[in-house]
Design an enzyme around this catalytic site. Structure first.
Site, PDB file in Angstrom:
ATOM      1  N   GLU A 295       0.552  -1.209   0.076  1.00 20.74           N
ATOM      2  CA  GLU A 295      -0.127   0.178  -0.159  1.00 20.74           C
ATOM      3  C   GLU A 295       1.014   1.107   0.371  1.00 20.74           C
ATOM      4  O   GLU A 295       2.328   1.116  -0.387  1.00 20.74           O
ATOM      5  CB  GLU A 295      -0.789   0.463   1.125  1.00 20.74           C
ATOM      6  CG  GLU A 295      -1.926   1.165   1.290  1.00 20.74           C
ATOM      7  CD  GLU A 295      -3.044   0.372   2.350  1.00 20.74           C
ATOM      8  OE1 GLU A 295      -4.046   1.786   2.680  1.00 20.74           O
ATOM      9  OE2 GLU A 295      -3.094   0.121   2.972  1.00 20.74           O
TER      10      GLU A 295
ATOM     11  N   ASN B  15      -8.460   5.576   6.206  1.00 22.01           N
ATOM     12  CA  ASN B  15      -7.964   5.280   4.575  1.00 22.01           C
ATOM     13  C   ASN B  15      -8.196   6.885   3.153  1.00 22.01           C
ATOM     14  O   ASN B  15      -8.682   7.827   3.580  1.00 22.01           O
ATOM     15  CB  ASN B  15      -8.165   4.350   3.723  1.00 22.01           C
ATOM     16  CG  ASN B  15      -7.001   3.066   4.232  1.00 22.01           C
ATOM     17  OD1 ASN B  15      -6.140   2.991   3.477  1.00 22.01           O
ATOM     18  ND2 ASN B  15      -8.187   1.861   4.406  1.00 22.01           N
TER      19      ASN B  15
ATOM     20  N   ASP C   8     -10.566   2.263  -0.541  1.00 26.98           N
ATOM     21  CA  ASP C   8      -8.974   1.934   0.674  1.00 26.98           C
ATOM     22  C   ASP C   8      -7.793   2.920  -0.121  1.00 26.98           C
ATOM     23  O   ASP C   8      -7.878   4.648  -0.088  1.00 26.98           O
ATOM     24  CB  ASP C   8      -8.817   0.794  -0.116  1.00 26.98           C
ATOM     25  CG  ASP C   8      -7.222   0.631   0.964  1.00 26.98           C
ATOM     26  OD1 ASP C   8      -6.559   0.744   1.662  1.00 26.98           O
ATOM     27  OD2 ASP C   8      -7.150  -1.097   1.122  1.00 26.98           O
TER      28      ASP C   8
END
Length: 295
Positions: free
Chosen positions: A20, A154, A205
């Site tokens: 990520e 997020n 996300d």
């Protein structure tokens, strides 16, 4: 609304548990594997290549931004707080606010804004509802809790002028938008719901904003990346060959998107789960900002 299946190429078959936090900084692309506490750099995105590991911490590493004027140094959302990572490998904690929360928690995704502040969210390990927060780290190192009552914070992502911030509460399926005072960093009023995903659509996300001020969002659990117009309507859905895309990043000099994915929570992972994917894109992005950079 257009919808296409991505012609995705795996740039890195990393078998990452939770890749990520991807960003372009100058001429390099960086990303993290959150649960293993590792930071990686990729300088050649033209095909499969070996990334360079820059940092490994003994705590989860959610995201980083470079420190302005100090090459090789990073500000990081890591473990239970915000830290400076020196070029020599030392870790200097600015604050660990999640040590003071009732549910065992960790920091999650984060980004520097155009005014040189670093914003990062948190979440409880067990997903306790309302246990997550959004923090702002000012250029002087002060860490401020800006919002609480979130579950899995997020994003965030900022418009080029730094006055609008988007962020997500993944568990709630909501993408939020708020105005930010560029001078003080204070929020102007409460966040508004920009978009809400229905039950079964997955959770928003990691995100980024393109050169047309449109928002790109990776949708965990849905195997897709969505592009939204600033007025809130969905322009495009890009299907990717992995059920858990975690973030999206746009190349600043080419029509190309990068999508990180996770193996975490995938019963039968493939080579594209826990990888970095390269995908053609209709627009470009902008380079990431540095912390402390008052541009």
């Amino acid at each position: 609304m257009a919808s296409t299946a991505a012609s995705a190429a795996a740039l890195v078959n990393g078998a990452y548990e939770l890749a990520e936090g991807e960003r372009w900084f100058d001429d390099r692309y960086v990303y993290v594997d959150i649960l293993s506490g590792r930071l990686f750099e990729l300088r050649d995105d033209k095909g499969p290549t070996a990334p360079c590991q820059l940092v490994q911490l003994d705590v989860p590493l959610g995201a980083v931004a470079p420190v302005a004027g100090r090459p090789g140094e990073w500000i990081a959302a890591a473990g239970t707080g915000i830290a400076l990572l020196t070029a020599g490998g030392a870790v200097e904690w600015l604050d660990r606010p999640e040590d003071r929360t009732p549910a065992p928690s960790r920091m999650n995704d984060g980004v520097a804004d155009p005014a040189g502040r670093f914003w990062a969210g948190s979440m409880a390990y067990d997903g306790t509802r309302g246990a997550g927060s959004l923090y702002r780290t000012d250029p002087d190192g002060t860490v401020v809790r800006v919002l609480d009552g979130l579950t899995i914070a997020n994003g965030p992502a900022f418009t080029a002028d730094g006055t609008t911030m988007y962020f997500a509460d993944t568990a709630a399926g909501t993408i939020l938008r708020c105005r930010v005072d560029r001078v003080s960093g204070d929020l102007s009023g409460s966040p508004e719901i920009f978009a809400r995903l229905r039950d079964g659509e997955g959770g928003p996300d990691g995100m980024t904003i393109d050169t047309e001020d449109c928002l790109w969002v990776a949708v965990w659990g849905a195997g897709e990346v969505r592009r939204y117009h600033p007025d809130g309507h969905r322009l495009h859905t890009l299907t990717v060959p992995a059920p858990h895309p975690t973030s999206v990043c746009l190349h600043p000099d080419a029509n190309r998107a990068f999508v990180t994915t996770a193996r975490h929570g995938v019963k039968t992972p493939t080579a594209t789960s826990g990888a970095v994917l390269g995908v053609p894109a209709p627009v470009r992005g902008t380079p990431g900002c540095a912390w402390g950079d008052r541009r």
